[in-house]
Design a protein around this motif. Structure first.
Motif, PDB file in Angstrom:
ATOM      1  N   VAL A   5      -8.863   5.379   9.728  1.00 43.58           N
ATOM      2  CA  VAL A   5      -9.790   4.790   8.759  1.00 43.58           C
ATOM      3  C   VAL A   5     -10.605   3.702   9.442  1.00 43.58           C
ATOM      4  CG1 VAL A   5     -10.032   3.486   6.616  1.00 43.58           C
ATOM      5  CG2 VAL A   5      -8.279   5.280   6.803  1.00 43.58           C
ATOM      6  N   LEU A   6     -11.916   3.834   9.361  1.00 44.69           N
ATOM      7  CA  LEU A   6     -12.821   2.783   9.803  1.00 44.69           C
ATOM      8  C   LEU A   6     -13.398   2.116   8.558  1.00 44.69           C
ATOM      9  CD1 LEU A   6     -13.198   5.373  11.923  1.00 44.69           C
ATOM     10  CD2 LEU A   6     -14.699   3.722  13.030  1.00 44.69           C
ATOM     11  N   GLY A   7     -13.224   0.822   8.437  1.00 45.27           N
ATOM     12  CA  GLY A   7     -13.661   0.116   7.242  1.00 45.27           C
ATOM     13  C   GLY A   7     -12.603   0.149   6.160  1.00 45.27           C
ATOM     14  N   GLY A   8     -11.375  -0.174   6.522  1.00 49.70           N
ATOM     15  CA  GLY A   8     -10.279  -0.110   5.566  1.00 49.70           C
ATOM     16  C   GLY A   8      -9.694  -1.446   5.181  1.00 49.70           C
ATOM     17  N   THR A   9     -10.362  -2.544   5.534  1.00 45.34           N
ATOM     18  CA  THR A   9      -9.752  -3.861   5.313  1.00 45.34           C
ATOM     19  C   THR A   9     -10.349  -4.632   4.147  1.00 45.34           C
ATOM     20  OG1 THR A   9     -11.249  -4.904   6.933  1.00 45.34           O
ATOM     21  CG2 THR A   9      -9.135  -4.077   7.739  1.00 45.34           C
ATOM     22  N   ARG A  10     -11.376  -4.079   3.487  1.00 51.45           N
ATOM     23  CA  ARG A  10     -11.895  -4.761   2.311  1.00 51.45           C
ATOM     24  C   ARG A  10     -12.506  -3.757   1.341  1.00 51.45           C
ATOM     25  NH1 ARG A  10     -17.510  -8.069   3.666  1.00 51.45           N
ATOM     26  NH2 ARG A  10     -18.730  -6.323   4.483  1.00 51.45           N
ATOM     27  N   PHE A  11     -12.688  -4.228   0.107  1.00 49.76           N
ATOM     28  CA  PHE A  11     -13.359  -3.498  -0.957  1.00 49.76           C
ATOM     29  C   PHE A  11     -12.717  -2.125  -1.159  1.00 49.76           C
ATOM     30  CE2 PHE A  11     -17.880  -2.560  -2.782  1.00 49.76           C
ATOM     31  CZ  PHE A  11     -17.437  -2.901  -4.045  1.00 49.76           C
ATOM     32  N   PHE A  12     -13.504  -1.070  -1.341  1.00 51.25           N
ATOM     33  CA  PHE A  12     -12.898   0.223  -1.666  1.00 51.25           C
ATOM     34  C   PHE A  12     -12.119   0.802  -0.503  1.00 51.25           C
ATOM     35  CE2 PHE A  12     -17.377   1.135  -0.640  1.00 51.25           C
ATOM     36  CZ  PHE A  12     -17.255   2.057   0.398  1.00 51.25           C
ATOM     37  N   GLY A  13     -12.365   0.313   0.729  1.00 52.86           N
ATOM     38  CA  GLY A  13     -11.578   0.769   1.862  1.00 52.86           C
ATOM     39  C   GLY A  13     -10.111   0.439   1.727  1.00 52.86           C
ATOM     40  N   VAL A  14      -9.791  -0.717   1.146  1.00 48.87           N
ATOM     41  CA  VAL A  14      -8.396  -1.099   0.914  1.00 48.87           C
ATOM     42  C   VAL A  14      -7.744  -0.133  -0.071  1.00 48.87           C
ATOM     43  CG1 VAL A  14      -6.884  -2.901  -0.019  1.00 48.87           C
ATOM     44  CG2 VAL A  14      -8.844  -3.524   1.419  1.00 48.87           C
ATOM     45  N   HIS A  15      -8.457   0.203  -1.134  1.00 47.57           N
ATOM     46  CA  HIS A  15      -7.921   1.148  -2.114  1.00 47.57           C
ATOM     47  C   HIS A  15      -7.705   2.522  -1.483  1.00 47.57           C
ATOM     48  CE1 HIS A  15      -8.485  -1.651  -5.421  1.00 47.57           C
ATOM     49  NE2 HIS A  15      -9.728  -1.884  -5.003  1.00 47.57           N
ATOM     50  N   MET A  16      -8.605   2.934  -0.601  1.00 43.62           N
ATOM     51  CA  MET A  16      -8.454   4.214   0.068  1.00 43.62           C
ATOM     52  C   MET A  16      -7.187   4.229   0.924  1.00 43.62           C
ATOM     53  SD  MET A  16     -10.991   6.101   2.789  1.00 43.62           S
ATOM     54  CE  MET A  16     -11.000   4.628   3.792  1.00 43.62           C
ATOM     55  N   VAL A  17      -7.002   3.185   1.730  1.00 39.49           N
ATOM     56  CA  VAL A  17      -5.817   3.124   2.589  1.00 39.49           C
ATOM     57  C   VAL A  17      -4.543   3.127   1.747  1.00 39.49           C
ATOM     58  CG1 VAL A  17      -4.550   1.700   4.238  1.00 39.49           C
ATOM     59  CG2 VAL A  17      -7.020   2.002   4.494  1.00 39.49           C
ATOM     60  N   ASN A  18      -4.514   2.321   0.692  1.00 48.31           N
ATOM     61  CA  ASN A  18      -3.326   2.294  -0.161  1.00 48.31           C
ATOM     62  C   ASN A  18      -3.045   3.660  -0.777  1.00 48.31           C
ATOM     63  OD1 ASN A  18      -2.464  -0.381   0.139  1.00 48.31           O
ATOM     64  ND2 ASN A  18      -3.919  -1.127  -1.392  1.00 48.31           N
ATOM     65  N   SER A  19      -4.090   4.371  -1.190  1.00 42.43           N
ATOM     66  CA  SER A  19      -3.914   5.703  -1.760  1.00 42.43           C
ATOM     67  C   SER A  19      -3.368   6.674  -0.719  1.00 42.43           C
ATOM     68  CB  SER A  19      -5.240   6.208  -2.321  1.00 42.43           C
ATOM     69  OG  SER A  19      -5.097   7.493  -2.883  1.00 42.43           O
ATOM     70  N   LEU A  20      -3.895   6.617   0.485  1.00 42.16           N
ATOM     71  CA  LEU A  20      -3.411   7.486   1.556  1.00 42.16           C
ATOM     72  C   LEU A  20      -1.937   7.207   1.870  1.00 42.16           C
ATOM     73  CD1 LEU A  20      -6.501   7.299   3.930  1.00 42.16           C
ATOM     74  CD2 LEU A  20      -5.689   9.371   2.789  1.00 42.16           C
ATOM     75  N   LEU A  21      -1.575   5.925   1.891  1.00 41.66           N
ATOM     76  CA  LEU A  21      -0.184   5.558   2.169  1.00 41.66           C
ATOM     77  C   LEU A  21       0.746   6.046   1.067  1.00 41.66           C
ATOM     78  CD1 LEU A  21      -0.701   1.921   3.512  1.00 41.66           C
ATOM     79  CD2 LEU A  21      -0.016   3.921   4.854  1.00 41.66           C
ATOM     80  N   ARG A  22       0.306   5.904  -0.184  1.00 38.54           N
ATOM     81  CA  ARG A  22       1.135   6.383  -1.300  1.00 38.54           C
ATOM     82  C   ARG A  22       1.394   7.876  -1.214  1.00 38.54           C
ATOM     83  NH1 ARG A  22      -2.115   2.746  -4.363  1.00 38.54           N
ATOM     84  NH2 ARG A  22      -3.471   4.465  -5.029  1.00 38.54           N
ATOM     85  N   LYS A  23       0.447   8.597  -0.654  1.00 39.46           N
ATOM     86  CA  LYS A  23       0.590  10.051  -0.520  1.00 39.46           C
ATOM     87  C   LYS A  23       1.414  10.451   0.707  1.00 39.46           C
ATOM     88  CE  LYS A  23      -3.835  10.937  -2.809  1.00 39.46           C
ATOM     89  NZ  LYS A  23      -5.207  11.440  -2.658  1.00 39.46           N
ATOM     90  N   GLY A  24       1.835   9.466   1.489  1.00 39.38           N
ATOM     91  CA  GLY A  24       2.709   9.739   2.620  1.00 39.38           C
ATOM     92  C   GLY A  24       2.015  10.011   3.937  1.00 39.38           C
ATOM     93  N   HIS A  25       0.712   9.745   4.019  1.00 40.46           N
ATOM     94  CA  HIS A  25      -0.012   9.971   5.258  1.00 40.46           C
ATOM     95  C   HIS A  25       0.230   8.826   6.250  1.00 40.46           C
ATOM     96  CE1 HIS A  25      -1.897  13.370   3.421  1.00 40.46           C
ATOM     97  NE2 HIS A  25      -2.489  12.633   2.488  1.00 40.46           N
ATOM     98  N   HIS A  26       0.096   9.153   7.520  1.00 35.22           N
ATOM     99  CA  HIS A  26       0.234   8.150   8.576  1.00 35.22           C
ATOM    100  C   HIS A  26      -1.162   7.599   8.889  1.00 35.22           C
ATOM    101  CE1 HIS A  26       4.411   9.340   9.279  1.00 35.22           C
ATOM    102  NE2 HIS A  26       3.998  10.599   9.188  1.00 35.22           N
ATOM    103  N   VAL A  27      -1.370   6.337   8.568  1.00 37.30           N
ATOM    104  CA  VAL A  27      -2.706   5.750   8.615  1.00 37.30           C
ATOM    105  C   VAL A  27      -2.827   4.771   9.776  1.00 37.30           C
ATOM    106  CG1 VAL A  27      -4.425   4.383   7.368  1.00 37.30           C
ATOM    107  CG2 VAL A  27      -2.955   5.989   6.122  1.00 37.30           C
ATOM    108  N   THR A  28      -3.931   4.914  10.499  1.00 36.73           N
ATOM    109  CA  THR A  28      -4.327   3.945  11.518  1.00 36.73           C
ATOM    110  C   THR A  28      -5.665   3.364  11.103  1.00 36.73           C
ATOM    111  OG1 THR A  28      -3.202   5.147  13.291  1.00 36.73           O
ATOM    112  CG2 THR A  28      -4.924   3.590  13.944  1.00 36.73           C
ATOM    113  N   ILE A  29      -5.785   2.046  11.106  1.00 31.92           N
ATOM    114  CA  ILE A  29      -7.066   1.425  10.792  1.00 31.92           C
ATOM    115  C   ILE A  29      -7.707   0.930  12.078  1.00 31.92           C
ATOM    116  CG2 ILE A  29      -6.467   0.839   8.416  1.00 31.92           C
ATOM    117  CD1 ILE A  29      -5.948  -2.021   9.323  1.00 31.92           C
ATOM    118  N   ALA A  30      -9.003   1.162  12.197  1.00 33.36           N
ATOM    119  CA  ALA A  30      -9.772   0.708  13.355  1.00 33.36           C
ATOM    120  C   ALA A  30     -10.687  -0.420  12.903  1.00 33.36           C
ATOM    121  CB  ALA A  30     -10.597   1.851  13.944  1.00 33.36           C
TER     122      ALA A  30
END
Length: 289
Positions: A5-30
């Motif tokens: 994920v690029l742009g995952g530390t604020r606004f809707f990017g945070v919600h996206m990362v949290n959703s991906l994590l809840r679904k069990g995906h392995h997330v890396t933020i750049a």
């Protein structure tokens, strides 16, 4: 899946990362490493300079991701620098309703065709926002067709975490008694909430759909309706003046996005007027307190 994920530390990017994590995906933020994030040890991290192709090549050498979610692709060079530097199975780019030159109610995806647009390799400073976003889509679909790619076209994104504070502007000025210059009181405007935008991004990342797709809450609202609600809740009256502070949505004509493409794929959007007044209540509390 392994998701970058690029742009995952604020606004809707945070919600996206949290959703991906809840679904069990392995997330890396750049990120550039300059902003703190809330994810602790639940994500991996890569430090990059988004607009430096050499830095991207070094950062992503010998790395593979099933999906790349890119909220920071503003121009064709951004797309080029990133996709020349990494390997992935699927690329999800956050685009914008600004790609539509003639916005109107129920604007559909066919009204901007990136394949028929003339591709220009450009930086973020070369053209106005609407054109650099067109160029980003154009580069993606014309120059990088080997990728399974999707471009999501959002309208205005709003929420408690909206750093632009465009909607909050109207609440704040009414409560403070500051005159406003508003040129579109009765135009009907489409929005999407930041949490829903993030959830949609994580959902589309898991789909097989490729191409451009609209994403928006169902329904529209006018600035007049918003102002009337604020007045009723606060007992304050909006002050209009040609010399007042310029409304943050000035110049926007009535528009909404046709989301039938997304709903036909199975996504269920919320109704705007079910939740926007709750958001305005929170903005009112913030402005008063």
């Amino acid at each position: 899946m392994k998701v970058l994920v690029l742009g995952g530390t604020r606004f809707f990017g945070v919600h996206m990362v949290n959703s991906l994590l809840r679904k069990g995906h392995h997330v890396t933020i750049a990120t550039r490493g300059k902003a703190l994030d809330i994810f602790g040890d639940t994500v991996g991290r890569i430090i990059i300079e988004r607009t430096n192709p050499d830095d991207l090549s070094k950062a992503f050498a010998k790395k593979y991701f099933d999906v790349v979610c890119d909220n920071l692709a503003y121009c064709s060079n951004d797309v080029k620098y990133l996709l020349d530097s990494l390997n992935c199975g699927r690329y999800v780019m956050t685009s914008s309703a600004s790609v539509y030159a003639n916005q109107h109610l129920n604007t559909n995806e066919s009204e901007y065709d990136p394949y028929s647009h003339s591709l220009k390799w450009c930086t973020r400073q070369d053209y106005p926002y609407d054109e650099i976003k067109r160029q980003a889509e154009c580069a993606l679909f014309k120059a990088y067709s080997k990728f399974q790619a999707v471009a999501i076209r959002f309208p205005y994104v709003i929420g408690e975490d909206d750093y632009t504070q465009r909607l909050y502007f109207y609440v704040e000025q009414i409560i403070k008694g500051n005159p406003m210059r508003i040129d579109n009181l009765d135009e009907q405007i489409g929005f999407i909430g930041s949490a829903e935008a993030g959830n949609f991004l994580s959902w589309i990342a898991e789909q097989e759909f490729v191409g451009s797709i609209n994403s928006s809450t169902i329904g529209t609202i006018s600035i007049h309706e918003i102002v009337n609600y604020i007045e009723q809740k606060t007992g304050k009256r909006a002050i209009y003046s040609g010399e007042g502070l310029e409304g943050k949505y000035n110049g926007q004509k009535s528009f909404s996005l046709d989301v039938s493409r997304a709903t036909n794929l199975g996504y269920d959007f919320s109704e705007l007027k079910v939740w926007i007044y709750d958001l305005l209540d929170k903005y009112i509390d913030k402005a008063i307190n």
